[in-house]
Structure formats: C-alpha cells, structure tokens
Motif scaffolding. Sequence first.
Motif, PDB file in Angstrom:
ATOM      1  N   GLU A   1     -10.672  23.154 135.887  1.00 51.89           N
ATOM      2  CA  GLU A   1     -12.030  23.228 135.997  1.00 51.89           C
ATOM      3  C   GLU A   1     -12.663  24.395 135.383  1.00 51.89           C
ATOM      4  O   GLU A   1     -13.473  24.190 134.453  1.00 51.89           O
ATOM      5  N   GLU A   2     -12.286  25.491 135.733  1.00 57.33           N
ATOM      6  CA  GLU A   2     -12.727  26.898 135.267  1.00 57.33           C
ATOM      7  C   GLU A   2     -12.717  26.962 133.695  1.00 57.33           C
ATOM      8  O   GLU A   2     -13.335  27.477 133.028  1.00 57.33           O
ATOM      9  N   MET A   3     -11.434  26.353 133.193  1.00 61.20           N
ATOM     10  CA  MET A   3     -11.144  26.266 131.635  1.00 61.20           C
ATOM     11  C   MET A   3     -11.913  25.321 131.035  1.00 61.20           C
ATOM     12  O   MET A   3     -11.980  25.148 129.527  1.00 61.20           O
ATOM     13  N   GLY A   4     -12.504  24.335 131.746  1.00 58.64           N
ATOM     14  CA  GLY A   4     -13.276  23.212 131.012  1.00 58.64           C
ATOM     15  C   GLY A   4     -12.348  22.264 130.298  1.00 58.64           C
ATOM     16  O   GLY A   4     -12.480  21.685 129.482  1.00 58.64           O
ATOM     17  N   MET A   5     -11.266  21.961 130.840  1.00 56.91           N
ATOM     18  CA  MET A   5     -10.106  20.985 130.381  1.00 56.91           C
ATOM     19  C   MET A   5     -10.475  19.422 131.086  1.00 56.91           C
ATOM     20  O   MET A   5     -10.025  18.843 132.040  1.00 56.91           O
ATOM     21  N   GLY A   6     -11.690  19.057 130.629  1.00 57.50           N
ATOM     22  CA  GLY A   6     -12.407  17.824 131.047  1.00 57.50           C
ATOM     23  C   GLY A   6     -11.516  16.525 130.843  1.00 57.50           C
ATOM     24  O   GLY A   6     -11.433  15.610 131.443  1.00 57.50           O
TER      25      GLY A   6
END
Length: 489
Positions: A222-227
């Motif tokens: 989530e923090e790394m933006g792995m949507g």
Amino acid sequence: MKITASLPDYNQVAQELLAVFYFDNAESASFTALKKANGNLVDSLLERKIIKSTSGHITSLFGHADLPAQNILIVGCGKRDEFNENAFIKTIKSLAAEVKKTSSTSIAIPIDDIKPANHTAQWCAEKTVESLLTAMYEYDATKSVKAEPTTLTSVSLLADEQNLELSIKTGKSMAHGINLARELGNLPANVCDPAYLAEQATNLADAYDEIEVEVIEESQMEEMGMGAFLAVSRGSEKAGKIIILKYNGGSESQQPYVLVGKGLTFDSGGISIKPAAGMEEMKWDMLGAASVFGVMNAIAELKPALNVIGVVATAENMVSGGATRPGDVVTCMNGKTVEIINTDAEGRLVLCDTLTYVERFNPASVIDIATLTGAIVIGLGHHATAVYANSDDLQQQLLSAGKAAWDRGWPMPLWDDYKEELKSPYADFRNVGSRAGGSITAAMYLSEFTKNYTWAHLDIAGTGWSNAKDGASGRPVGMLTQYLLDRIQ
C-alpha cells in the motif's frame, strides 16, 4: 543416493542390477557382453521375441545371465540412428519405472551405449541422473497411504570418460529443484497458500547459509502504491505477499540475476469467474513461483559464483465483496493506470507491480515465469515454453540453455503492432486485448513495466503441467538453472 562413475568392465559389475541396451539395427557394448556371457540364452529369447527393441520395452533376466550382476534389465531402444534426446530420456524413465518395481539397492547403467549424436558423456551423465531421480518422485503429501520409498541407494554410471563428478552433481541438483517445484505445485490450495510459500522460503534460508529471505506484506505494498497487485489480493481473506530469496554467491559488485515467479495459489477468475469444470486445476497457477523455488534450491546446492534473486509474487484470486470489478481502474506502482477488463487476467496485475519493484536491484537480467495464458497452450501445446524478451541476446541465451538442458523454449515476438490491442479510453491501457494473439498481448502488457532493464517472460501455461494424472512438470527449472550456470565467468 550415492551416484558414481566407473569404467564399463562387465565382468566386474558388482551391482544387483545391470541395464543392457538393445537396438534393432546396432549392437551396444552391454548387449555384446551379455551375448558373450550367455549366447544360448540370449539367442533363444531373441528367437522367441521375448527380447524386443521396441522403445521402452524391458526384459528382466533374474539370476541366470552369467554376468556378475545378479539381475539384468534389457531395455529396448528402437533404431540406433533415430535415438535422440527424447528417446534417451524415455529410456532412462522406463528403466527407472522398472527399478521401482524391484527391491534392488544398486544398479549399473552403461551410458556410453545410449549417447545421442553430438552429445558428450557429461551431458549423458547429467541427464541420466536428473531423469532417474525425477522419475522416482511420487506425490503422496495429502494421501493417507504413503508411497513406498525406493530401495535404490547406489547408482554406477558406466563410461569410458571418468570426469563426471560435476555432471553428476549438476544432475542431482537439477532433479532436486525440479522435484521441489513439482511438490509445491501439486499441493492443494488449502495447504499451499501465500503464507505457506513464505514458510518454505524461510526453510530454504535455514538450510543454506547463502540464502537470505525478506517478505513484503500488503501494508508495505500500500505504501509503495502497488495498486495492481492489491486489486487482485483484496478479493481473498489470505493476504498476498512478495517473497524475496537472495542467493549471494558472487562479489558485492556483481549485478544479480533476478527471477520473478507468478504465485497465484488459487485462481477462481475473480468476478470474471471461471467455469466450474476443471477449476480444481487452478491450484497450478503458482507454478511460476514453484519454479523459482526449484531454481533457488538447485543454485544453493551447486553454489555458483553468482548473485541470484528469486522473487515470488503470491496471492489468491478469489470472489468476495472486496473483489475488483471489471471496469475498475487502478494505479500501478510506476504511476501507470490500468483498466481491468477481465479479472481473470490477474497474473499480469500481480506481476507488473513486482516487475517495477525489482528495478531497485540493478539487475543484470530479469526473467519472469508465469502460467499466464491459455492462448499459449493453443499456440505451442505442452512441449515448448514461450520465450519473450526485450533483448535478442537474452532470448537466444534462454533458448540455448533450454536446448542444453532439454527443457526447450520457442521464440515469440514483442512487436509494437500488438500494443493497439491494449489501448483504453479510460486508462493508460487495458489489462487484456482480444482473443487473437492473447499470449503476445499479455507479454506486451508486462513489457510496459520492464523498460529499464533487460527482461524476458516465460509463459509456461502449457509446459508447467499438462494433465492432472501427471501433475506439475517442474519446468522450466532446467532451462533457468542452465541459463544461470552459463553466466559463470
């Protein structure tokens, strides 16, 4: 199992079993020795057509062949001038199946007799060991009645060439890696889930000092933006993970070779749910991840002077109130947006964020392995792994490694023409194209996330397994291990 090499002196063979190879248009050294020791018996059996040259046919002679070996297994090999790599492996596997039926503890195998054209004794030794040990594998992890353990404890490879220690060791390690990949693949999804794979990674690190493990949890994603990754894993109660296995065998300055395995431990298709018939086979949607474990195990045993990083992108694709819907748009780790047309095209969503993540390793090459598309099964069947690459050199290196390991691949295109299929009016691109060229457009999708390094994609939907009876094949552990060994300076 103790495996050694010795000279082919048939009057000195002390093993319980001796393999004798019989061709219909040429005479092998082992068959000549058998005829010399007991010509009347052999002539009688040939006349009565009990001994046959049919490929894989085995005639057993117990205690009356007049050679030091107690028992003889005469293996039919077909025509000598047609005896190729496939015939070689079939012969060893047929021999192994017969050995499993006996209670013998030792066997001598004259590998010079069955050397295919243009192959060395080293190749024959390696493939004999690999084929023998993989043929001994039998799945029983979830059965109440366990398979009988093999009684075979000693194998002697008979060959004039005696410099075979490295070949034997490589064959053993290949087999161990292949069998590990098969075992992980054959386990049911209620046992082999993302948490289980993380445990297996820890066990591997505990077994080998050269391996380190790190596990990335969903909160970090989530923090790394792995949507894209999270769009798949959010449909399951079991959290997805990215498991990183680092083998440190080279210098600190050496760029690592990175393997990325798709690890969908079960694929229901999500909201785009799969048909019920055959859905149990979707436990095999993690065979890319299984192959990464297999390669890392083989490399840890062989200890080459390389740095190798195995990355397992693992999740479940399930149907729930939290599952992603067709038409949803998600943002990937690299900032690109994707319109999800079909939630059953989930492997590329899990992989794309993982492929962005591995840029940080400054890799020498990145190879992803995935049971990605049914389309490739239509295109190539179950014989060749599809090999895509953004580098002609890397593609050729993988094809050459596959041929050497007899775990073959076939080159596939990455042409800009196919990008048209992925255009979307609502996002940077769609996650699927049309049915035409489905494996290629899937690879084109992944290529959007691999522009900053040398990359290849192996679609193993056709080669990772072929049917429920045979289960997971362990491919492409052989190709990938050979590719890495070829990188040793």
